[in-house]
Design a protein around this motif. Structure first.
Motif, PDB file in Angstrom:
ATOM      1  N   GLY A 233      -7.965   2.809  -4.434  1.00 55.74           N
ATOM      2  CA  GLY A 233      -8.058   1.457  -3.892  1.00 55.74           C
ATOM      3  C   GLY A 233      -7.963   1.560  -2.383  1.00 55.74           C
ATOM      4  O   GLY A 233      -7.771   2.658  -1.844  1.00 55.74           O
ATOM      5  N   CYS A 234      -8.104   0.449  -1.696  1.00 55.34           N
ATOM      6  CA  CYS A 234      -8.026   0.473  -0.229  1.00 55.34           C
ATOM      7  C   CYS A 234      -7.626  -0.914   0.256  1.00 55.34           C
ATOM      8  O   CYS A 234      -8.199  -1.920  -0.193  1.00 55.34           O
TER       9      CYS A 234
ATOM     10  N   GLN B  88      -7.524   0.984  10.430  1.00 50.05           N
ATOM     11  CA  GLN B  88      -7.502  -0.235   9.613  1.00 50.05           C
ATOM     12  C   GLN B  88      -6.840  -1.414  10.325  1.00 50.05           C
ATOM     13  O   GLN B  88      -7.019  -2.556   9.917  1.00 50.05           O
TER      14      GLN B  88
ATOM     15  N   GLY C 213       0.832  -1.205   0.000  1.00 53.09           N
ATOM     16  CA  GLY C 213       0.000   0.000   0.000  1.00 53.09           C
ATOM     17  C   GLY C 213       0.860   1.246   0.000  1.00 53.09           C
ATOM     18  O   GLY C 213       2.077   1.190   0.214  1.00 53.09           O
ATOM     19  N   ILE C 214       0.203   2.383  -0.211  1.00 54.13           N
ATOM     20  CA  ILE C 214       0.910   3.665  -0.140  1.00 54.13           C
ATOM     21  C   ILE C 214       0.478   4.450   1.091  1.00 54.13           C
ATOM     22  O   ILE C 214       0.981   5.540   1.349  1.00 54.13           O
ATOM     23  N   GLY C 215      -0.464   3.891   1.844  1.00 49.84           N
ATOM     24  CA  GLY C 215      -0.916   4.540   3.069  1.00 49.84           C
ATOM     25  C   GLY C 215      -1.584   3.536   3.981  1.00 49.84           C
ATOM     26  O   GLY C 215      -1.935   2.424   3.554  1.00 49.84           O
TER      27      GLY C 215
ATOM     28  N   TYR D 135     -11.506  -1.061  -7.018  1.00 49.25           N
ATOM     29  CA  TYR D 135     -10.966   0.258  -7.389  1.00 49.25           C
ATOM     30  C   TYR D 135     -12.095   1.055  -8.032  1.00 49.25           C
ATOM     31  O   TYR D 135     -12.818   0.529  -8.873  1.00 49.25           O
TER      32      TYR D 135
ATOM     33  N   SER E   7      -8.355  -2.190   2.939  1.00 51.90           N
ATOM     34  CA  SER E   7      -9.487  -2.771   3.668  1.00 51.90           C
ATOM     35  C   SER E   7     -10.646  -3.126   2.738  1.00 51.90           C
ATOM     36  O   SER E   7     -11.661  -3.661   3.207  1.00 51.90           O
TER      37      SER E   7
ATOM     38  N   ILE F 114      -4.473  13.214  -2.301  1.00 46.60           N
ATOM     39  CA  ILE F 114      -5.574  12.229  -2.350  1.00 46.60           C
ATOM     40  C   ILE F 114      -5.416  11.220  -1.225  1.00 46.60           C
ATOM     41  O   ILE F 114      -6.366  10.897  -0.505  1.00 46.60           O
ATOM     42  N   CYS F 115      -4.183  10.731  -1.056  1.00 44.86           N
ATOM     43  CA  CYS F 115      -3.922   9.719  -0.032  1.00 44.86           C
ATOM     44  C   CYS F 115      -4.175  10.276   1.373  1.00 44.86           C
ATOM     45  O   CYS F 115      -4.760   9.597   2.224  1.00 44.86           O
TER      46      CYS F 115
ATOM     47  N   GLU G 290      -6.829   8.673   3.954  1.00 50.04           N
ATOM     48  CA  GLU G 290      -6.432   8.160   5.282  1.00 50.04           C
ATOM     49  C   GLU G 290      -7.166   8.913   6.403  1.00 50.04           C
ATOM     50  O   GLU G 290      -7.540   8.315   7.417  1.00 50.04           O
TER      51      GLU G 290
HETATM   52  O1  K1U Z   1      -5.670   3.354   3.091  1.00 48.20           O
HETATM   53  C1  K1U Z   1      -5.420   2.388   2.395  1.00 48.20           C
HETATM   54  O2  K1U Z   1      -6.185   1.444   2.361  1.00 48.20           O
HETATM   55  C2  K1U Z   1      -4.192   2.392   1.529  1.00 48.20           C
HETATM   56  C3  K1U Z   1      -4.507   2.780   0.096  1.00 48.20           C
HETATM   57  C4  K1U Z   1      -4.184   4.236  -0.093  1.00 48.20           C
HETATM   58  C5  K1U Z   1      -4.717   4.877  -1.335  1.00 48.20           C
HETATM   59  C6  K1U Z   1      -4.486   4.360  -2.597  1.00 48.20           C
HETATM   60  C7  K1U Z   1      -4.965   5.002  -3.723  1.00 48.20           C
HETATM   61  C8  K1U Z   1      -5.657   6.173  -3.589  1.00 48.20           C
HETATM   62  C9  K1U Z   1      -5.905   6.671  -2.334  1.00 48.20           C
HETATM   63  C10 K1U Z   1      -5.422   6.022  -1.218  1.00 48.20           C
HETATM   64  C11 K1U Z   1      -3.646   1.914  -0.793  1.00 48.20           C
HETATM   65  O3  K1U Z   1      -2.472   2.005  -0.798  1.00 48.20           O
HETATM   66  S1  K1U Z   1      -4.463   0.754  -1.754  1.00 48.20           S
HETATM   67  C12 K1U Z   1      -3.204   0.157  -2.858  1.00 48.20           C
HETATM   68  C13 K1U Z   1      -3.212   1.005  -4.051  1.00 48.20           C
HETATM   69  O4  K1U Z   1      -4.272   1.288  -4.572  1.00 48.20           O
HETATM   70  C14 K1U Z   1      -1.987   1.543  -4.631  1.00 48.20           C
HETATM   71  C15 K1U Z   1      -0.779   0.989  -4.344  1.00 48.20           C
HETATM   72  C16 K1U Z   1       0.380   1.533  -4.907  1.00 48.20           C
HETATM   73  C17 K1U Z   1       0.290   2.620  -5.742  1.00 48.20           C
HETATM   74  C18 K1U Z   1      -0.928   3.181  -6.033  1.00 48.20           C
HETATM   75  C19 K1U Z   1      -2.086   2.640  -5.485  1.00 48.20           C
END
Ligand code: K1U
Ligand code: ZN
Length: 200
Positions: free
Chosen positions: A123-124, A84, A77-79, A131, A126, A162-163, A167
């Motif tokens: 994406g998430c 969670q 993930g990126i966040g 997507y 959880s 966005i992230c 979060e």
């Molecule tokens: O909060 C989370 O569930 C983490 C989520 C964060 C996020 C992704 C995309 C847009 C907004 C927030 C993720 O990391 S889901 C994995 C994912 O979609 C992703 C992973 C690597 C690069 C880009 C997206």
């Protein structure tokens, strides 16, 4: 050591005022043995709890942030928000870098300014495998405490903005799917419930 910095890349530009490197993931790793935390999966009522502010930034919080970072990296993930991993405290970790060397730990984050509008296919962790496009503010300013308990302010755009919004929604008990139509939400819930039954 504190210093002002500007970082570009990974689809965003961020201004870091007084960004501190004293508690990077590497320092956190050295001090603590990290653990992977189980990530709650939708539909789970605990994902809708509202997180409480962290009262004091101490070793417990630094260890939790390190475990959250390890969990986020392992899940690709990126966040990740504390909600969670079933911790109802206001902590988020974010790292947009492919090298996993640009960890941001935001404690008691508050968005103080939003501007513009953008859409992104989110994406998430959880809501695995789902997507969909969500509309959010294009730029945000977020104020928070770092892992030393020092107040920081961050101006973000692009994927970072966005992230951050995604979060912070988690800390308020909100999932990105709640921005979708009731029909889509119902289909997603059924799909994930079916998947969970099949993996039992
Ligand atoms: O909060 C989370 O569930 C983490 C989520 C964060 C996020 C992704 C995309 C847009 C907004 C927030 C993720 O990391 S889901 C994995 C994912 O979609 C992703 C992973 C690597 C690069 C880009 C997206
Ligand atoms: Zn999420």
């Amino acid at each position: 050591m504190c210093f002002p910095a500007r970082i570009s890349g990974a689809g965003c530009n961020i201004s870091l005022k007084f960004f501190t490197r004293t508690h990077s993931i590497y320092q956190l790793k050295e001090k603590n043995k990290m653990a992977l935390l189980p990530i709650l999966v939708h539909p789970d009522e605990r994902l809708h709890q509202v997180a409480k502010p962290v009262a004091a930034v101490d070793e417990r919080i630094r260890k939790l942030a390190a475990d959250m970072a390890e969990t986020m990296y392992e899940a690709r993930g990126i966040g990740l928000a504390a909600t969670q991993v079933n911790i109802q405290e206001r902590i988020i970790v974010i790292d947009l870098s492919e090298e996993h060397d640009s960890l941001l730990v935001l404690i008691n984050p508050v968005i103080t300014h939003k501007d513009g509008q953008t859409t992104y296919e989110e994406g998430c962790l959880s809501v695995p495998g789902i997507y969909d496009t969500v509309s959010r503010a294009e730029t945000v300013t977020v104020e928070y405490l770092d892992t030393e308990g020092k107040p920081q302010s961050l101006d973000a755009d692009g994927l970072l903005a966005i992230c951050i919004q995604h979060e912070l929604d988690h800390l308020s008990g909100k999932l990105f799917v709640e921005y979708l139509s009731p029909l889509k939400q119902s289909r997603i819930k059924s799909k994930l419930k079916k998947r969970q039954r099949e993996t039992l």
